[in-house]
Design an enzyme around this catalytic site. Structure first.
Site, PDB file in Angstrom:
ATOM      1  N   CYS A 196      37.376  43.254  50.025  1.00  0.00           N
ATOM      2  CA  CYS A 196      38.455  41.703  51.331  1.00  0.00           C
ATOM      3  C   CYS A 196      39.497  42.130  50.808  1.00  0.00           C
ATOM      4  CB  CYS A 196      37.523  40.637  50.215  1.00  0.00           C
ATOM      5  SG  CYS A 196      38.000  38.977  50.812  1.00  0.00           S
TER       6      CYS A 196
ATOM      7  N   HIS B 225      32.976  33.760  54.337  1.00  0.00           N
ATOM      8  CA  HIS B 225      33.805  32.545  53.728  1.00  0.00           C
ATOM      9  C   HIS B 225      34.135  31.038  54.247  1.00  0.00           C
ATOM     10  CE1 HIS B 225      37.091  36.059  52.406  1.00  0.00           C
ATOM     11  NE2 HIS B 225      36.067  36.725  53.137  1.00  0.00           N
TER      12      HIS B 225
HETATM   13 NI    NI Z   1      36.702  38.721  52.788  1.00  0.00          NI
END
Ligand code: NI
Length: 174
Positions: free
Chosen positions: A95, A142
């Site tokens: 990420c 997220h």
């Molecule tokens: Ni991410």
């Protein structure tokens, strides 16, 4: 415009993002900046809260193993996922908000149904499979203030947190 990406352990990444009630020029401009930011970082997806905008929008451009686009780049607004398919392991997930290039195998599902809006306010109702499904699950996490490291074991997380702490105190680390 390339935007700054928030990185763990920034507490803002835990924030729940709000639905977008109206797709304004501002929202469209943000999506453009998010695409630019994603491409500049060689990412395959980006969620608005990662760039400090706590609204429910993601952009994604999943690539296949050969580095080619397996899906047209797209922005999705207020995405809602229904998890379908089998449980699979997403190998070495990473990420842009998780520093020091940390990666881990994450349990995901192989197929998701997504309902969302596009940038013109049209409804999108679509199924995504395999890699696209994984990217979508990751990006939608997220929006709920969740990172993939919230899905690893307590032990792995403790080791990673120790590394982050050490790296931050030294101000450089790889
Ligand atoms: Ni991410």
């Amino acid at each position: 415009m390339i935007l700054d990406i928030l990185t763990y352990p920034d507490p803002r990444l835990k924030q729940m993002s709000a639905p977008i009630s109206e797709i304004t020029d501002q929202v469209r401009a943000l999506s453009q900046d998010m695409f630019e930011t994603m491409y500049a970082s060689n990412g395959v997806g980006l969620a608005a809260p990662q760039v400090g905008h706590f609204v429910r929008m993601i952009v994604m451009c999943p690539l296949n193993e050969k580095g080619k686009e397996s899906h047209a780049p797209r922005a999705l607004i207020n995405p809602q996922l229904t998890l379908l398919g089998d449980e699979i392991v997403s190998p070495k997930e990473g990420c842009l908000s998780v520093p020091y290039n940390y990666r881990a195998d994450i349990a995901r599902v192989s197929r998701v149904a997504c309902s969302a809006l596009d940038l013109d306010g049209n409804s999108v109702d679509e199924e995504f499979v395999d890699y696209c499904a994984i990217v979508l699950q990751h990006e939608c996490d997220h929006l709920d203030g969740k990172l993939f490291i919230d899905r690893i074991s307590y032990l792995r997380r403790s080791l990673y947190d120790a590394k982050v702490k050490k790296c931050r105190s030294r101000k450089n680390c790889e």
